[in-house]
Design a protein around this motif. Structure first.
Motif, PDB file in Angstrom:
ATOM      1  N   LEU A  52       3.155   4.819   9.273  1.00  0.00           N
ATOM      2  CA  LEU A  52       2.807   3.735  10.510  1.00  0.00           C
ATOM      3  C   LEU A  52       4.135   4.309  11.492  1.00  0.00           C
ATOM      4  O   LEU A  52       4.599   4.998  11.606  1.00  0.00           O
ATOM      5  CB  LEU A  52       4.279   2.353  10.129  1.00  0.00           C
ATOM      6  N   ILE A  53       2.974   4.073  12.729  1.00  0.00           N
ATOM      7  CA  ILE A  53       3.380   4.577  14.255  1.00  0.00           C
ATOM      8  C   ILE A  53       3.962   3.422  14.706  1.00  0.00           C
ATOM      9  O   ILE A  53       2.744   2.320  14.549  1.00  0.00           O
ATOM     10  CB  ILE A  53       2.534   5.423  14.334  1.00  0.00           C
ATOM     11  N   TYR A  54       5.174   3.369  14.994  1.00  0.00           N
ATOM     12  CA  TYR A  54       5.282   2.786  16.530  1.00  0.00           C
ATOM     13  C   TYR A  54       5.928   3.505  17.740  1.00  0.00           C
ATOM     14  O   TYR A  54       5.794   4.718  17.836  1.00  0.00           O
ATOM     15  CB  TYR A  54       6.935   2.550  16.313  1.00  0.00           C
ATOM     16  N   CYS A  55       4.576   2.907  18.548  1.00  0.00           N
ATOM     17  CA  CYS A  55       4.156   2.913  20.379  1.00  0.00           C
ATOM     18  C   CYS A  55       5.400   2.079  21.012  1.00  0.00           C
ATOM     19  O   CYS A  55       5.796   1.112  21.150  1.00  0.00           O
ATOM     20  CB  CYS A  55       3.834   2.779  20.829  1.00  0.00           C
ATOM     21  N   ILE A  56       5.695   3.024  22.035  1.00  0.00           N
ATOM     22  CA  ILE A  56       6.120   1.991  23.714  1.00  0.00           C
ATOM     23  C   ILE A  56       4.794   1.182  24.467  1.00  0.00           C
ATOM     24  O   ILE A  56       5.240   0.827  24.894  1.00  0.00           O
ATOM     25  CB  ILE A  56       7.415   2.799  23.779  1.00  0.00           C
ATOM     26  N   SER A  57       3.955   1.950  24.282  1.00  0.00           N
ATOM     27  CA  SER A  57       3.046   1.478  25.216  1.00  0.00           C
ATOM     28  C   SER A  57       1.717   2.196  25.192  1.00  0.00           C
ATOM     29  O   SER A  57       1.089   2.363  23.867  1.00  0.00           O
ATOM     30  CB  SER A  57       3.535   2.562  27.084  1.00  0.00           C
ATOM     31  N   THR A  58       0.990   1.057  26.110  1.00  0.00           N
ATOM     32  CA  THR A  58      -0.545   1.265  25.858  1.00  0.00           C
ATOM     33  C   THR A  58      -1.060   2.623  25.603  1.00  0.00           C
ATOM     34  O   THR A  58      -1.593   3.482  25.050  1.00  0.00           O
ATOM     35  CB  THR A  58      -1.680   0.554  26.803  1.00  0.00           C
ATOM     36  N   ALA A  59      -0.742   4.292  26.291  1.00  0.00           N
ATOM     37  CA  ALA A  59      -0.973   5.448  26.169  1.00  0.00           C
ATOM     38  C   ALA A  59      -0.455   5.769  25.233  1.00  0.00           C
ATOM     39  O   ALA A  59      -1.601   6.262  24.165  1.00  0.00           O
ATOM     40  CB  ALA A  59      -0.642   6.034  27.420  1.00  0.00           C
ATOM     41  N   GLN A  60       0.707   5.053  24.295  1.00  0.00           N
ATOM     42  CA  GLN A  60       0.690   6.515  23.425  1.00  0.00           C
ATOM     43  C   GLN A  60       0.171   5.615  22.295  1.00  0.00           C
ATOM     44  O   GLN A  60      -0.200   6.162  21.223  1.00  0.00           O
ATOM     45  CB  GLN A  60       2.356   5.671  23.150  1.00  0.00           C
ATOM     46  N   ALA A  61      -0.548   3.846  22.197  1.00  0.00           N
ATOM     47  CA  ALA A  61      -0.697   3.210  21.036  1.00  0.00           C
ATOM     48  C   ALA A  61      -2.813   3.600  21.139  1.00  0.00           C
ATOM     49  O   ALA A  61      -3.092   4.155  20.104  1.00  0.00           O
ATOM     50  CB  ALA A  61      -1.109   1.825  20.960  1.00  0.00           C
ATOM     51  N   LEU A  62      -2.910   4.497  22.221  1.00  0.00           N
ATOM     52  CA  LEU A  62      -4.458   5.275  22.387  1.00  0.00           C
ATOM     53  C   LEU A  62      -4.149   6.071  21.914  1.00  0.00           C
ATOM     54  O   LEU A  62      -5.809   6.297  21.023  1.00  0.00           O
ATOM     55  CB  LEU A  62      -5.015   4.846  23.352  1.00  0.00           C
ATOM     56  N   GLN A  98       0.764  -1.614   0.149  1.00  0.00           N
ATOM     57  CA  GLN A  98       0.608   0.019  -0.377  1.00  0.00           C
ATOM     58  C   GLN A  98       0.968   1.365  -0.103  1.00  0.00           C
ATOM     59  O   GLN A  98       0.784   2.277   0.737  1.00  0.00           O
ATOM     60  CB  GLN A  98      -1.116   0.136   1.465  1.00  0.00           C
ATOM     61  N   ALA A  99       2.119   1.206  -1.001  1.00  0.00           N
ATOM     62  CA  ALA A  99       3.249   2.685  -1.284  1.00  0.00           C
ATOM     63  C   ALA A  99       2.058   3.736  -0.658  1.00  0.00           C
ATOM     64  O   ALA A  99       1.486   3.929  -1.687  1.00  0.00           O
ATOM     65  CB  ALA A  99       3.369   2.219  -1.715  1.00  0.00           C
ATOM     66  N   PRO A 100       3.032   4.666   0.086  1.00  0.00           N
ATOM     67  CA  PRO A 100       2.260   5.667  -0.047  1.00  0.00           C
ATOM     68  C   PRO A 100       2.199   7.029  -1.298  1.00  0.00           C
ATOM     69  O   PRO A 100       1.162   7.324  -1.003  1.00  0.00           O
ATOM     70  CB  PRO A 100       3.072   6.666   1.387  1.00  0.00           C
ATOM     71  N   MET A 101       2.646   6.947  -1.491  1.00  0.00           N
ATOM     72  CA  MET A 101       3.498   8.038  -2.440  1.00  0.00           C
ATOM     73  C   MET A 101       4.373   7.958  -3.158  1.00  0.00           C
ATOM     74  O   MET A 101       5.596   6.755  -2.779  1.00  0.00           O
ATOM     75  CB  MET A 101       3.572   9.282  -2.327  1.00  0.00           C
ATOM     76  N   ALA A 102       4.183   7.161  -4.368  1.00  0.00           N
ATOM     77  CA  ALA A 102       5.486   7.002  -5.347  1.00  0.00           C
ATOM     78  C   ALA A 102       6.706   8.071  -5.299  1.00  0.00           C
ATOM     79  O   ALA A 102       6.219   9.283  -5.148  1.00  0.00           O
ATOM     80  CB  ALA A 102       5.100   5.900  -7.156  1.00  0.00           C
ATOM     81  N   GLY A 103       7.820   7.111  -5.296  1.00  0.00           N
ATOM     82  CA  GLY A 103       9.056   8.232  -4.619  1.00  0.00           C
ATOM     83  C   GLY A 103       9.178   9.016  -3.705  1.00  0.00           C
ATOM     84  O   GLY A 103       9.829   9.719  -3.542  1.00  0.00           O
ATOM     85  N   ARG A 104       8.288   8.413  -3.345  1.00  0.00           N
ATOM     86  CA  ARG A 104       8.868   9.091  -1.055  1.00  0.00           C
ATOM     87  C   ARG A 104       9.056   7.813  -0.290  1.00  0.00           C
ATOM     88  O   ARG A 104       7.783   6.861  -0.732  1.00  0.00           O
ATOM     89  CB  ARG A 104       6.765   9.822  -1.122  1.00  0.00           C
ATOM     90  N   PRO A 105       9.698   7.850   0.185  1.00  0.00           N
ATOM     91  CA  PRO A 105      10.521   7.349   1.132  1.00  0.00           C
ATOM     92  C   PRO A 105       9.018   6.664   2.205  1.00  0.00           C
ATOM     93  O   PRO A 105       8.136   7.520   2.442  1.00  0.00           O
ATOM     94  CB  PRO A 105      12.343   7.885   1.846  1.00  0.00           C
ATOM     95  N   PHE A 106       9.159   5.851   2.394  1.00  0.00           N
ATOM     96  CA  PHE A 106       7.976   5.498   3.756  1.00  0.00           C
ATOM     97  C   PHE A 106       8.459   5.901   4.730  1.00  0.00           C
ATOM     98  O   PHE A 106       9.644   5.715   5.334  1.00  0.00           O
ATOM     99  CB  PHE A 106       8.278   3.598   3.706  1.00  0.00           C
ATOM    100  N   ARG A 107       7.345   6.640   5.947  1.00  0.00           N
ATOM    101  CA  ARG A 107       7.891   7.160   6.565  1.00  0.00           C
ATOM    102  C   ARG A 107       7.611   7.004   7.982  1.00  0.00           C
ATOM    103  O   ARG A 107       6.311   6.259   8.653  1.00  0.00           O
ATOM    104  CB  ARG A 107       7.271   8.845   6.650  1.00  0.00           C
ATOM    105  N   ILE A 108       8.263   6.023   9.132  1.00  0.00           N
ATOM    106  CA  ILE A 108       8.343   5.565  10.029  1.00  0.00           C
ATOM    107  C   ILE A 108       8.235   6.491  11.144  1.00  0.00           C
ATOM    108  O   ILE A 108       8.655   7.074  11.513  1.00  0.00           O
ATOM    109  CB  ILE A 108       9.161   4.414  10.502  1.00  0.00           C
ATOM    110  N   GLY A 109       6.763   6.759  12.287  1.00  0.00           N
ATOM    111  CA  GLY A 109       6.165   7.265  13.313  1.00  0.00           C
ATOM    112  C   GLY A 109       7.502   6.830  13.908  1.00  0.00           C
ATOM    113  O   GLY A 109       6.198   5.533  14.412  1.00  0.00           O
ATOM    114  N   VAL A 110       7.851   7.223  15.148  1.00  0.00           N
ATOM    115  CA  VAL A 110       7.715   6.480  16.546  1.00  0.00           C
ATOM    116  C   VAL A 110       7.637   7.540  18.179  1.00  0.00           C
ATOM    117  O   VAL A 110       8.145   8.951  17.692  1.00  0.00           O
ATOM    118  CB  VAL A 110       9.461   6.700  16.173  1.00  0.00           C
ATOM    119  N   ALA A 111       7.732   7.680  18.956  1.00  0.00           N
ATOM    120  CA  ALA A 111       6.344   8.037  18.860  1.00  0.00           C
ATOM    121  C   ALA A 111       7.339   8.749  20.605  1.00  0.00           C
ATOM    122  O   ALA A 111       7.242   9.156  21.193  1.00  0.00           O
ATOM    123  CB  ALA A 111       5.167   7.363  20.259  1.00  0.00           C
TER     124      ALA A 111
END
Length: 192
Positions: free
Chosen positions: A92-102, A25-38
């Motif tokens: 994509l979002i990467y979380c460390i806890s339930t609070a961040q995931a919520l 489900q590539a976000p946009m052609a020519g744009r790198p995949f953005r991994i968000g870290v909380a």
């Protein structure tokens, strides 16, 4: 390597496979995949993750970028950390806890969310069930369902049948953990 670094590295390795699934489900052609870290990653975590992605054939900058919150590991500021990541428009979002995931799940129902650790994800509203989550959240859970606390109390009573009262010192509560999942644990212990 200390315990926190090991858990962090293992979490990154788990999260590193999510972009492979999301690539379809590539976000946009020519744009790198953005991994968000909380939370702030740190040099060792960044190096471990980049090495793992490199082994999978992904190049930092060309195939993916990491955008992170610099607010620290404070669960009280989970919503602020997620807001800081959401501004970066992650894939994509990467979380460390339930609070961040919520906090992340309240802001998006379409961006995949990966949790390093969670307690009672079903009771917290992050999944419909453990076998079929049915939502955009995945990851590890420390407590895979109710019954744990009642069973621990039962075992304690079997070991010490003369015990009349039990006190619990506990740090499993808001804001790091959702009130909904905390209530489940307290009710279990009171019934046990």
């Amino acid at each position: 390597m200390d315990r926190r670094s090991l858990l962090f590295a293992l979490g990154w390795l788990c999260a590193s496979h999510m972009p492979l699934l999301a690539r379809a489900q590539a976000p946009m052609a020519g744009r790198p995949f953005r991994i968000g870290v909380a939370f702030p990653i740190g040099e060792e975590g960044r190096r471990t993750f980049f090495d793992a992605m490199s082994k999978l054939g992904w190049k930092v900058g060309a195939d993916f970028v990491v955008v992170e919150s610099t607010l620290g590991w404070d669960h009280v500021r989970a919503s602020e950390a997620i807001d800081a990541v959401m501004v970066q428009k992650p894939d994509l979002i990467y979380c460390i806890s339930t609070a961040q995931a919520l906090a992340a799940h309240q802001r998006t129902k379409t961006i995949p969310i990966v949790m390093l650790s969670s307690g009672y994800p079903v009771e917290a509203g992050l999944a419909q069930s453990l076998s079929r989550p049915g939502k955009n959240v995945t990851g590890n859970t420390a407590y895979a369902g109710t019954g744990v606390w009642g069973k621990l109390l039962q075992l304690l009573r079997e070991c010490r049948p003369e015990t009349r009262a039990i006190s619990v010192l506990w740090a499993y509560g808001p804001p790091a953990f959702a009130q909904a999942e905390t209530d489940v644990c307290v009710k279990e212990m009171q019934a046990g």
